[in-house]
Design an enzyme around this catalytic site. Structure first.
Site, short mmCIF file in Angstrom:
data_model
loop_
_atom_site.label_atom_id
_atom_site.label_comp_id
_atom_site.label_asym_id
_atom_site.label_seq_id
_atom_site.Cartn_x
_atom_site.Cartn_y
_atom_site.Cartn_z
N GLU A 196 43.32 54.96 36.81
CA GLU A 196 43.06 53.68 36.16
C GLU A 196 41.56 53.49 35.93
O GLU A 196 40.78 53.40 36.89
CB GLU A 196 43.59 52.53 37.01
CG GLU A 196 45.06 52.65 37.39
CD GLU A 196 45.51 51.55 38.34
OE1 GLU A 196 44.74 50.58 38.52
OE2 GLU A 196 46.61 51.66 38.89
N HIS A 240 54.55 39.93 42.04
CA HIS A 240 53.59 40.22 40.98
C HIS A 240 54.15 41.33 40.10
O HIS A 240 54.56 42.37 40.58
CB HIS A 240 52.25 40.65 41.60
CG HIS A 240 51.13 40.78 40.61
ND1 HIS A 240 51.04 41.81 39.70
CD2 HIS A 240 50.03 40.00 40.41
CE1 HIS A 240 49.94 41.67 38.98
NE2 HIS A 240 49.32 40.58 39.38
N HIS A 271 43.21 50.98 46.04
CA HIS A 271 42.43 49.94 45.40
C HIS A 271 43.20 48.62 45.47
O HIS A 271 44.36 48.60 45.87
CB HIS A 271 42.12 50.29 43.94
CG HIS A 271 43.34 50.59 43.12
ND1 HIS A 271 43.98 51.81 43.14
CD2 HIS A 271 44.06 49.83 42.23
CE1 HIS A 271 45.02 51.80 42.34
NE2 HIS A 271 45.10 50.59 41.78
N HIS A 311 39.62 54.09 39.42
CA HIS A 311 40.44 54.38 40.60
C HIS A 311 41.38 55.51 40.21
O HIS A 311 42.33 55.31 39.46
CB HIS A 311 41.22 53.14 41.04
CG HIS A 311 40.33 51.96 41.30
ND1 HIS A 311 40.63 50.70 40.83
CD2 HIS A 311 39.15 51.85 41.95
CE1 HIS A 311 39.67 49.85 41.20
NE2 HIS A 311 38.77 50.54 41.88
N HIS A 321 47.27 48.96 46.12
CA HIS A 321 48.01 49.96 45.36
C HIS A 321 47.42 51.35 45.55
O HIS A 321 46.20 51.51 45.64
CB HIS A 321 47.95 49.58 43.87
CG HIS A 321 48.92 50.30 42.99
ND1 HIS A 321 48.74 50.44 41.63
CD2 HIS A 321 50.11 50.91 43.27
CE1 HIS A 321 49.76 51.09 41.11
NE2 HIS A 321 50.60 51.40 42.09
#
Length: 481
Positions: free
Chosen positions: A362, A313, A392, A386, A356
């Site tokens: 974020e 990803h 998260h 977050h 993560h």
């Protein structure tokens, strides 16, 4: 009066299909006239007498000595100068939910907890309460201080009334506005812009503007940066093309009104507080202008996303639309990142975002659709935060649904992620969260529950098909546990 075609020294205005003419390009130096001949000739900025009896006024977005490639300023030629107003006074009533200095723990608190908010209720079309963009704006979180010219704030807004007889001026920083529901018709000193959901608009520091609501009630998100301006990110190995193209950013063309407007109010945000001054004319009296410090809008559907084409990803930074950099290379005061419709083609890969912990913080919002990492609970008009190093990632339902495809034909089948548009404001600074946001009835106090159902899939031992790590000597006493 509506603007006439731009001065021939600028690109020809682009008709965008919304009834307004725009100038194309980000970072360009433009020139625009609502009345032919209103711009000074022969390269003058401030002649002894301006054409048509206008006043010359410069708006500086950077210091005079900022290097030329980053220097921002615009010259305006207006019927009356903006200095013609009564003294400023604290606004009555104030907006107590606006903040621009996050050093005071009485107003905002630090918390590492994962936070999520449901969409704020829209005020009814005819009220009560009656809220325009100024009164409907409220701060959620931020860091730093506008007084120190370093930091950011994240706001949200919910309004049901157009601004009438007043204009807003943000002396603290640049606004990046993301409407989620309801179009915004924004009048600025450079002209008009129509901004529907799916587009963004940037109003640089110091510009006076007014927000009308042609569709009725509207809500959305706002990021604000102190001491910096947004720019396109470097593309690095991507090359010369891709992500957001400079030509797709649109700035308004000159437009002005000349009517006598006694009691017109200028609302100035200064240090997070609101002040008002009255004057007898509209601030939108700029007949012509030229420069590179201008408001602009951008249609997010024109973003050209890049993605992994084999495995793993990609990091979300590959979806950065605009960035406000710091002095440290590669570290942003604020990035504006989107998660648009796109193809997912990675093989033998967990395709949703990975779990993560990030040195950045974020803040996420959802314009429409369903976000790929949250099957439930994250709704259009809602938000999540977050903060630095707070864990998260995908919720339980998303994780289980994804790994259930393992071994089946869907695991490696290309799929198109459609009907969704999420975004992220990401910052290197650690935010404090406003007390009213923490105490809001829209806050989802059960947010943490979306991960509680994640179970262990670990297999170890003979029955699980895992015999432990290879060893070169000694006994693995835990190998049979």
């Amino acid at each position: 009066m509506s603007g006439s075609p731009a001065d021939p020294r600028s690109p020809e205005p682009e008709q965008n299909g919304d009834g307004y003419a725009y100038l194309s390009g980000l970072g360009n130096s433009f020139a625009s006239e609502a009345v032919p001949g209103a711009l000074p000739a022969d390269g003058h900025n401030s002649p002894l007498l301006c054409p048509l009896g206008l006043y010359a006024e410069q708006l500086s977005g950077t210091s005079f000595t900022t290097p030329r490639h980053r220097n921002l300023r615009t010259w305006m030629y207006r019927i009356k100068p903006s200095v013609t107003h009564d003294p400023f006074h604290p606004r009555d009533p104030p907006n107590p939910r606006l903040l621009a200095d996050f050093h005071d723990p009485r107003a905002a608190l630090a918390t590492p907890t994962q936070l999520r908010w449901r969409p704020a209720d829209l005020p009814p079309p005819d009220g009560p309460p009656e809220l325009d963009f100024i009164d409907g704006l409220y701060t959620v979180c931020g860091a730093g201080s506008s007084f120190l010219r370093h930091g950011f704030a994240v706001h949200m807004y919910a309004a049901n009334k157009s601004m009438d007889g007043c204009a807003f001026c943000n002396a603290d920083g640049d606004f990046l506005i993301v409407p989620q529901q309801g179009k915004l018709l924004i009048t600025t000193e450079c002209g008009k812009m129509l901004v529907p959901p799916g587009e963004i608009v940037v109003i640089p520091q110091g510009f006076r503007f007014a927000v009308d609501l042609p569709d009725g009630p509207s809500r959305g998100y706002v990021s604000e940066i102190f001491g910096a301006h947004f720019q396109l990110p470097d593309l690095g190995p991507i090359g010369a093309n891709g992500l957001a193209s400079a030509r797709d950013f649109l700035s308004p063309t000159a437009w002005f009104e000349q009517a006598h407007r006694p009691g017109y109010v200028i609302v100035q945000k200064y240090g997070g507080e609101l002040f008002t001054a009255t004057q007898d004319f509209s601030p939108f009296n700029v007949v012509a202008w030229h420069g590179n410090y201008v408001p602009y809008k951008y249609d997010l559907s024109k973003f050209c996303p890049f993605n992994t084409v084999l495995f793993d990803h990609a990091d979300p930074s590959v979806n950065t639309v605009l960035t406000a950099p710091t002095d440290k290379p590669g570290v942003a005061l604020l990035d504006f990142v989107i998660f648009p419709p796109r193809w997912l083609v990675a093989e033998n890969t967990f395709r949703p975002p990975y779990y993560h912990r990030n040195c950045m913080s974020e803040f996420m919002g959802l314009i429409y659709g369903v976000y790929e990492a949250k099957a439930d609970g994250f709704l259009p008009g809602g938000a999540s935060l977050h903060s630095c190093m707070t864990p998260h990632g995908p919720d339980t339902k998303t994780y289980e649904a994804t790994i259930s495809k393992l071994g089946g034909p869907e695991a490696n089948t290309p799929t198109r992620l459609s009907g969704t548009l999420a975004f992220m404001f990401e910052s290197a600074l650690i935010p404090r969260v406003c007390r009213w946001a923490l105490e809001s009835p829209s806050r989802d106090l059960d947010y943490y529950q979306c991960w509680i159902g994640l179970k262990s899939h670990f297999s170890h031992g003979k029955d699980g098909g895992y015999d432990g790590p290879a060893t070169t000597g000694g006994d693995d006493k835990d190998g049979e546990k």
